[in-house]
Design an enzyme around this catalytic site. Structure first.
Site, PDB file in Angstrom:
ATOM      1  N   CYS A  55     -86.748  54.948  15.637  1.00 54.55           N
ATOM      2  CA  CYS A  55     -86.502  54.587  17.042  1.00 54.55           C
ATOM      3  C   CYS A  55     -85.182  55.184  17.533  1.00 54.55           C
ATOM      4  O   CYS A  55     -84.166  55.130  16.842  1.00 54.55           O
ATOM      5  CB  CYS A  55     -86.465  53.063  17.181  1.00 54.55           C
ATOM      6  SG  CYS A  55     -86.264  52.529  18.890  1.00 54.55           S
ATOM      7  N   CYS A  59     -79.852  49.515  18.704  1.00 53.60           N
ATOM      8  CA  CYS A  59     -79.703  48.052  18.557  1.00 53.60           C
ATOM      9  C   CYS A  59     -79.039  47.756  17.200  1.00 53.60           C
ATOM     10  O   CYS A  59     -79.584  48.127  16.147  1.00 53.60           O
ATOM     11  CB  CYS A  59     -81.062  47.379  18.648  1.00 53.60           C
ATOM     12  SG  CYS A  59     -82.039  47.947  20.064  1.00 53.60           S
ATOM     13  N   CYS A  62     -80.997  46.358  14.096  1.00 55.15           N
ATOM     14  CA  CYS A  62     -82.380  46.770  13.802  1.00 55.15           C
ATOM     15  C   CYS A  62     -82.517  47.814  12.700  1.00 55.15           C
ATOM     16  O   CYS A  62     -81.967  48.918  12.805  1.00 55.15           O
ATOM     17  CB  CYS A  62     -83.051  47.267  15.070  1.00 55.15           C
ATOM     18  SG  CYS A  62     -84.819  47.597  14.778  1.00 55.15           S
ATOM     19  N   CYS A  99     -99.746  39.984  16.941  1.00 55.42           N
ATOM     20  CA  CYS A  99     -98.727  40.720  17.720  1.00 55.42           C
ATOM     21  C   CYS A  99     -98.484  42.097  17.104  1.00 55.42           C
ATOM     22  O   CYS A  99     -98.143  42.202  15.926  1.00 55.42           O
ATOM     23  CB  CYS A  99     -97.434  39.914  17.743  1.00 55.42           C
ATOM     24  SG  CYS A  99     -96.120  40.741  18.653  1.00 55.42           S
ATOM     25  N   CYS A 130    -100.868  40.141  21.488  1.00 54.51           N
ATOM     26  CA  CYS A 130     -99.488  40.322  21.952  1.00 54.51           C
ATOM     27  C   CYS A 130     -99.049  41.707  21.513  1.00 54.51           C
ATOM     28  O   CYS A 130     -99.487  42.196  20.472  1.00 54.51           O
ATOM     29  CB  CYS A 130     -98.592  39.253  21.321  1.00 54.51           C
ATOM     30  SG  CYS A 130     -96.840  39.429  21.759  1.00 54.51           S
ATOM     31  N   CYS A 190     -93.409  36.765  26.312  1.00 52.41           N
ATOM     32  CA  CYS A 190     -92.810  36.246  25.086  1.00 52.41           C
ATOM     33  C   CYS A 190     -91.409  36.843  25.082  1.00 52.41           C
ATOM     34  O   CYS A 190     -91.262  38.072  25.006  1.00 52.41           O
ATOM     35  CB  CYS A 190     -93.624  36.717  23.884  1.00 52.41           C
ATOM     36  SG  CYS A 190     -92.819  36.372  22.306  1.00 52.41           S
ATOM     37  N   ARG A 262     -90.437  29.557  19.264  1.00 50.98           N
ATOM     38  CA  ARG A 262     -90.861  30.091  17.957  1.00 50.98           C
ATOM     39  C   ARG A 262     -89.698  30.294  17.000  1.00 50.98           C
ATOM     40  O   ARG A 262     -88.723  30.967  17.305  1.00 50.98           O
ATOM     41  CB  ARG A 262     -91.609  31.413  18.128  1.00 50.98           C
ATOM     42  CG  ARG A 262     -92.132  31.921  16.777  1.00 50.98           C
ATOM     43  CD  ARG A 262     -93.002  33.163  16.870  1.00 50.98           C
ATOM     44  NE  ARG A 262     -94.052  32.978  17.840  1.00 50.98           N
ATOM     45  CZ  ARG A 262     -94.291  33.821  18.837  1.00 50.98           C
ATOM     46  NH1 ARG A 262     -93.581  34.913  18.967  1.00 50.98           N
ATOM     47  NH2 ARG A 262     -95.259  33.576  19.691  1.00 50.98           N
TER      48      ARG A 262
HETATM   49  N1  SAM Z   1     -88.828  48.252  20.147  1.00 52.64           N
HETATM   50  C1  SAM Z   1     -89.217  47.125  20.866  1.00 52.64           C
HETATM   51  C2  SAM Z   1     -88.060  46.353  21.465  1.00 52.64           C
HETATM   52  O1  SAM Z   1     -86.963  46.458  20.963  1.00 52.64           O
HETATM   53  O2  SAM Z   1     -88.291  45.652  22.432  1.00 52.64           O
HETATM   54  C3  SAM Z   1     -90.078  46.154  20.081  1.00 52.64           C
HETATM   55  C4  SAM Z   1     -89.785  45.868  18.647  1.00 52.64           C
HETATM   56  S1  SAM Z   1     -88.207  45.094  18.293  1.00 52.64           S
HETATM   57  C5  SAM Z   1     -88.124  45.252  16.545  1.00 52.64           C
HETATM   58  C6  SAM Z   1     -88.527  43.381  18.635  1.00 52.64           C
HETATM   59  C7  SAM Z   1     -87.428  42.391  18.395  1.00 52.64           C
HETATM   60  O3  SAM Z   1     -87.214  42.220  17.014  1.00 52.64           O
HETATM   61  C8  SAM Z   1     -86.049  42.679  18.928  1.00 52.64           C
HETATM   62  O4  SAM Z   1     -85.929  42.431  20.285  1.00 52.64           O
HETATM   63  C9  SAM Z   1     -85.195  41.703  18.121  1.00 52.64           C
HETATM   64  O5  SAM Z   1     -85.095  40.474  18.803  1.00 52.64           O
HETATM   65  C10 SAM Z   1     -86.005  41.506  16.841  1.00 52.64           C
HETATM   66  N2  SAM Z   1     -85.285  42.010  15.675  1.00 52.64           N
HETATM   67  C11 SAM Z   1     -85.161  43.296  15.298  1.00 52.64           C
HETATM   68  N3  SAM Z   1     -84.425  43.398  14.179  1.00 52.64           N
HETATM   69  C12 SAM Z   1     -84.074  42.141  13.821  1.00 52.64           C
HETATM   70  C13 SAM Z   1     -83.297  41.581  12.757  1.00 52.64           C
HETATM   71  N4  SAM Z   1     -82.736  42.364  11.844  1.00 52.64           N
HETATM   72  N5  SAM Z   1     -83.141  40.248  12.710  1.00 52.64           N
HETATM   73  C14 SAM Z   1     -83.710  39.464  13.655  1.00 52.64           C
HETATM   74  N6  SAM Z   1     -84.431  39.924  14.681  1.00 52.64           N
HETATM   75  C15 SAM Z   1     -84.615  41.245  14.768  1.00 52.64           C
HETATM   76  C1  DTB Z   2     -89.375  38.745  17.822  1.00 51.98           C
HETATM   77  O1  DTB Z   2     -88.637  38.122  18.615  1.00 51.98           O
HETATM   78  N1  DTB Z   2     -89.212  38.766  16.502  1.00 51.98           N
HETATM   79  C2  DTB Z   2     -90.194  39.627  15.884  1.00 51.98           C
HETATM   80  C3  DTB Z   2     -91.112  39.982  17.072  1.00 51.98           C
HETATM   81  N2  DTB Z   2     -90.426  39.437  18.192  1.00 51.98           N
HETATM   82  C4  DTB Z   2     -91.557  41.360  17.293  1.00 51.98           C
HETATM   83  C5  DTB Z   2     -89.611  40.770  15.165  1.00 51.98           C
HETATM   84  C6  DTB Z   2     -88.627  40.367  14.100  1.00 51.98           C
HETATM   85  C7  DTB Z   2     -88.203  41.596  13.385  1.00 51.98           C
HETATM   86  C8  DTB Z   2     -87.305  41.312  12.223  1.00 51.98           C
HETATM   87  C9  DTB Z   2     -86.863  42.537  11.548  1.00 51.98           C
HETATM   88  C10 DTB Z   2     -87.964  43.358  10.940  1.00 51.98           C
HETATM   89  O2  DTB Z   2     -88.851  42.813  10.241  1.00 51.98           O
HETATM   90  O3  DTB Z   2     -87.953  44.590  11.107  1.00 51.98           O
HETATM   91 FE1  SF4 Z   3     -85.861  50.299  18.573  1.00 54.94          FE
HETATM   92 FE2  SF4 Z   3     -85.345  48.312  16.908  1.00 54.94          FE
HETATM   93 FE3  SF4 Z   3     -84.059  48.422  19.221  1.00 54.94          FE
HETATM   94 FE4  SF4 Z   3     -86.728  47.846  19.173  1.00 54.94          FE
HETATM   95  S1  SF4 Z   3     -85.061  46.610  18.332  1.00 54.94           S
HETATM   96  S2  SF4 Z   3     -85.666  49.274  20.544  1.00 54.94           S
HETATM   97  S3  SF4 Z   3     -87.355  49.100  17.410  1.00 54.94           S
HETATM   98  S4  SF4 Z   3     -83.903  49.918  17.556  1.00 54.94           S
END
Ligand code: SAM
Ligand code: DTB
Ligand code: SF4
Length: 349
Positions: A55, A59, A62, A99, A130, A190, A262
């Site tokens: 990606c 963030c 992430c 989802c 979702c 959501c 959730r």
């Molecule tokens: N790329 C899209 C976005 O960012 O909207 C969708 C996927 S993203 C992985 C969805 C959500 O996962 C993020 O908004 C964040 O809240 C959660 N997330 C990602 N990495 C995480 C982590 N290490 N711990 C907890 N939540 C995480």
């Molecule tokens: C959300 O709020 N939590 C989920 C879902 N929406 C997509 C994602 C959590 C991701 C946690 C880190 C991972 O597994 O990569």
């Molecule tokens: Fe990309 Fe992760 Fe940020 Fe979603 S949360 S936009 S997958 S870097």
């Protein structure tokens, strides 16, 4: 009197709730929970990463951001048949919502028909659908709705004033814009966030303020506890006090009484006792299945045993859906389709 759906929360009011003695806060949240839900029912969603890693966003939490070295390999968009097989397995294991997540800043228009096909297939299995694909244009949101999408996940993640400390490749307003496109398309939202990123209690209250003061309360509010992944900038952040996590759940329940709150990422590292406190505080939804997107989640056997130990039941599909729709325009006090608490719909009598 059932608690009203408010869209005018002030930060100090939410902070005052956080500041209550924990036992008092739990009592208030549990009381609100019972006005709208059967507290023994927990909605069960399963996640699948249909496009992992690579990606372009930054963030700080992430593991899927290309720029961090986290060991997550980038993949192409999964094949539709493979997604459907995973959805069948999730349904057989007891999930009611499936989802699909993609590590995109936003989908390309050419991706939409492929995702639409997945959505239609999952919907045809009798699951709620979702997706979380990043930022959407109004046209993309409409196309997903037409394909049978029920919910779109798009998190505000933290308070507006802390957002720039965590993410630099987009603005808070970008998130709000996509949420508007999603609502306008008639999709349910959501939307939640992450705690344990080094934010203050006032900023945790600020996230809940931003969520509750949206034009419609999100139908589902995922509260994630940061899963620290080596290689991400937020790895090594001081752990959040578990009781503070419980407070976050409780204040979310009070501020958004009809939403599914959730218990999301971070559950694998939580004790059963901490999760029980979260359910007592008004959490009524989980992610279920061994994996979130790239990180672990409790295995199915552990969750099934936890449900038995706590006397919880998976929420049937007809309790999850129609009664918790997006019908929460600012100023409304009840959903359009509900005037009285209805025991037959999963709420306490
Ligand atoms: N790329 C899209 C976005 O960012 O909207 C969708 C996927 S993203 C992985 C969805 C959500 O996962 C993020 O908004 C964040 O809240 C959660 N997330 C990602 N990495 C995480 C982590 N290490 N711990 C907890 N939540 C995480
Ligand atoms: C959300 O709020 N939590 C989920 C879902 N929406 C997509 C994602 C959590 C991701 C946690 C880190 C991972 O597994 O990569
Ligand atoms: Fe990309 Fe992760 Fe940020 Fe979603 S949360 S936009 S997958 S870097």
């Amino acid at each position: 009197m059932p608690s009203e759906l408010r869209h005018d929360w002030r930060r100090e009011e939410l902070l005052a709730l956080f500041d209550l003695p924990l036992t008092e806060l739990l009592f208030r949240a549990a009381s609100v929970h019972r006005e709208h839900f059967d507290p023994a029912e927990v909605q069960v969603s399963t996640l699948l990463s249909v496009k992992t890693g690579g990606c372009p966003e930054d963030c700080g939490y992430c593991p899927q951001a290309q720029r961090y070295h986290t060991g997550v390999d980038a993949t192409k968009l999964m094949d539709g048949a493979a997604v459907l097989e995973k959805a069948r397995q999730a349904k057989a294991a007891g999930a009611s919502r499936f989802c699909m997540g993609a590590a995109w800043r936003s989908p390309k228009d050419r991706d939409i028909p492929k995702v639409a096909e997945m959505i239609a297939g999952v919907k045809a299995l009798g699951l709620e659908t979702c997706a979380t694909l990043g930022m959407l244009s109004p046209g993309q949101a409409g196309a997903l709705k037409d394909a049978g999408l029920d919910y779109y996940n798009h998190n505000l993640d933290t308070a507006p004033e802390f957002y720039g400390d965590v993410i630099h490749t987009r603005q808070y307003q970008d998130r709000l814009d996509t949420l508007e496109h999603v609502r306008e398309a008639g999709l349910k939202t959501c939307c939640g966030g992450i705690v344990g990123m080094g934010e203050t209690r006032a900023q945790r209250a600020g996230l809940l303020q931003a969520l509750a003061n949206l034009p419609a309360h999100p139908d589902s509010v995922p509260i994630n506890r940061l899963v620290q992944v080596a290689g991400t900038p937020l790895a090594g952040t001081a752990e959040l006090d578990p009781f503070e996590f419980v407070r976050m759940i409780a204040v979310a329940r009070i501020a958004m009484p009809r939403s599914m709150v959730r218990l999301s990422a971070g559950r694998e590292a939580m004790s059963d006792e901490l999760q029980a406190l979260c359910f007592a505080a008004g959490a009524n939804s989980i992610f279920y299945g061994e994996k979130l997107l790239t990180t672990g989640n409790p295995d199915v056997e552990r969750d099934q045993a936890l449900f038995v130990r706590l006397g919880l039941r998976p929420m049937p599909l007809d309790h999850c859906d129609t009664h918790h729709g997006t019908a929460t325009p600012a100023g409304a006090t009840v959903h359009a389709d509900i005037t009285e608490p209805a025991p037959a719909c999963g709420r306490a009598a």
